[in-house]
Write a protein that holds these residues in place. Structure first.
Motif, short mmCIF file in Angstrom:
data_model
loop_
_atom_site.label_atom_id
_atom_site.label_comp_id
_atom_site.label_asym_id
_atom_site.label_seq_id
_atom_site.Cartn_x
_atom_site.Cartn_y
_atom_site.Cartn_z
N ARG A 3 38.11 7.02 -68.30
CA ARG A 3 38.29 5.66 -67.79
C ARG A 3 37.70 5.56 -66.40
O ARG A 3 38.29 6.05 -65.45
CB ARG A 3 39.77 5.30 -67.72
CG ARG A 3 40.52 5.43 -69.00
CD ARG A 3 41.99 5.20 -68.79
NE ARG A 3 42.49 6.13 -67.78
CZ ARG A 3 43.53 5.90 -66.99
NH1 ARG A 3 44.20 4.78 -67.08
NH2 ARG A 3 43.92 6.78 -66.11
N ASP A 4 36.53 4.97 -66.27
CA ASP A 4 35.90 4.77 -64.95
C ASP A 4 35.89 6.05 -64.13
O ASP A 4 36.18 6.04 -62.94
CB ASP A 4 36.62 3.65 -64.18
CG ASP A 4 36.56 2.32 -64.90
OD1 ASP A 4 35.51 2.03 -65.51
OD2 ASP A 4 37.55 1.59 -64.86
N GLY A 5 35.59 7.18 -64.77
CA GLY A 5 35.55 8.45 -64.06
C GLY A 5 36.90 9.11 -63.88
O GLY A 5 36.99 10.21 -63.35
N LYS A 6 37.97 8.46 -64.30
CA LYS A 6 39.32 9.01 -64.19
C LYS A 6 39.64 9.85 -65.42
O LYS A 6 39.14 9.59 -66.51
CB LYS A 6 40.36 7.89 -64.05
CG LYS A 6 40.18 7.02 -62.84
CD LYS A 6 40.51 7.78 -61.59
CE LYS A 6 40.45 6.86 -60.39
NZ LYS A 6 40.78 7.57 -59.16
N ALA A 7 40.49 10.83 -65.25
CA ALA A 7 40.86 11.72 -66.34
C ALA A 7 41.59 10.97 -67.45
O ALA A 7 42.36 10.05 -67.19
CB ALA A 7 41.74 12.84 -65.81
N TRP A 8 41.35 11.42 -68.69
CA TRP A 8 42.01 10.86 -69.85
C TRP A 8 42.17 11.95 -70.89
O TRP A 8 41.71 13.07 -70.70
CB TRP A 8 41.24 9.65 -70.38
CG TRP A 8 42.06 8.78 -71.28
CD1 TRP A 8 41.84 8.54 -72.61
CD2 TRP A 8 43.24 8.03 -70.94
NE1 TRP A 8 42.81 7.70 -73.11
CE2 TRP A 8 43.69 7.37 -72.10
CE3 TRP A 8 43.96 7.88 -69.77
CZ2 TRP A 8 44.82 6.58 -72.13
CZ3 TRP A 8 45.08 7.08 -69.81
CH2 TRP A 8 45.49 6.44 -70.97
N LEU A 9 42.82 11.64 -71.98
CA LEU A 9 43.11 12.61 -73.03
C LEU A 9 41.86 13.36 -73.48
O LEU A 9 40.83 12.74 -73.77
CB LEU A 9 43.74 11.93 -74.23
CG LEU A 9 45.11 11.30 -73.99
CD1 LEU A 9 45.55 10.52 -75.22
CD2 LEU A 9 46.14 12.33 -73.60
N GLY A 10 41.96 14.68 -73.54
CA GLY A 10 40.87 15.52 -74.01
C GLY A 10 39.88 15.94 -72.95
O GLY A 10 39.03 16.80 -73.19
N ASP A 11 39.96 15.37 -71.76
CA ASP A 11 39.04 15.74 -70.69
C ASP A 11 39.40 17.09 -70.10
O ASP A 11 40.58 17.42 -69.96
CB ASP A 11 39.05 14.71 -69.55
CG ASP A 11 38.42 13.39 -69.91
OD1 ASP A 11 37.61 13.35 -70.87
OD2 ASP A 11 38.72 12.40 -69.23
N GLN A 12 38.38 17.86 -69.74
CA GLN A 12 38.59 19.08 -68.97
C GLN A 12 38.59 18.67 -67.50
O GLN A 12 37.71 17.93 -67.07
CB GLN A 12 37.46 20.08 -69.24
CG GLN A 12 37.63 21.38 -68.51
CD GLN A 12 36.57 22.38 -68.91
OE1 GLN A 12 36.19 22.46 -70.08
NE2 GLN A 12 36.08 23.14 -67.95
N VAL A 13 39.59 19.12 -66.77
CA VAL A 13 39.78 18.65 -65.39
C VAL A 13 40.08 19.81 -64.44
O VAL A 13 40.48 20.89 -64.86
CB VAL A 13 40.93 17.62 -65.29
CG1 VAL A 13 40.63 16.38 -66.11
CG2 VAL A 13 42.26 18.23 -65.71
N ARG A 14 39.92 19.52 -63.16
CA ARG A 14 40.38 20.40 -62.09
C ARG A 14 41.57 19.71 -61.45
O ARG A 14 41.45 18.57 -60.97
CB ARG A 14 39.28 20.62 -61.06
CG ARG A 14 39.71 21.41 -59.84
CD ARG A 14 39.88 22.85 -60.18
NE ARG A 14 40.28 23.61 -58.97
CZ ARG A 14 40.73 24.83 -59.00
NH1 ARG A 14 40.84 25.46 -60.14
NH2 ARG A 14 41.07 25.44 -57.90
N ASP A 15 42.74 20.35 -61.48
CA ASP A 15 43.93 19.84 -60.82
C ASP A 15 43.88 20.36 -59.39
O ASP A 15 44.08 21.56 -59.14
CB ASP A 15 45.19 20.32 -61.55
CG ASP A 15 46.48 19.78 -60.95
OD1 ASP A 15 46.48 19.38 -59.78
OD2 ASP A 15 47.49 19.79 -61.67
#
Length: 63
Positions: A3-15
């Motif tokens: 969503r507009d570069g924001k994390a969402w379900l299934g995304d690999q992220v850095r916390d």
């Protein structure tokens, strides 16, 4: 779907707060639930998508 570069379900992220990489697996009452990239039995939560940086969107991840 990101969503507009924001994390969402299934995304690999850095916390950035936990200083860990993970996959967004659920969103419960506004908390983002994440699991590690390689061990799926453990999980942790992030208070906000503001602390998550998408490193690989779901669409680009290799399953």
């Amino acid at each position: 779907m990101t969503r507009d570069g924001k994390a969402w379900l299934g995304d690999q992220v850095r916390d950035e707060v936990a200083e860990r990489d993970g996959i967004v697996t659920d969103i419960r009452q506004g908390l983002f639930v994440l699991r590690p990239l390689y061990r799926s039995t453990e999980e942790w939560t992030a208070d906000s998508d503001e602390q998550l940086t998408v490193t690989v969107p779901r669409e680009d991840r290799q399953f």
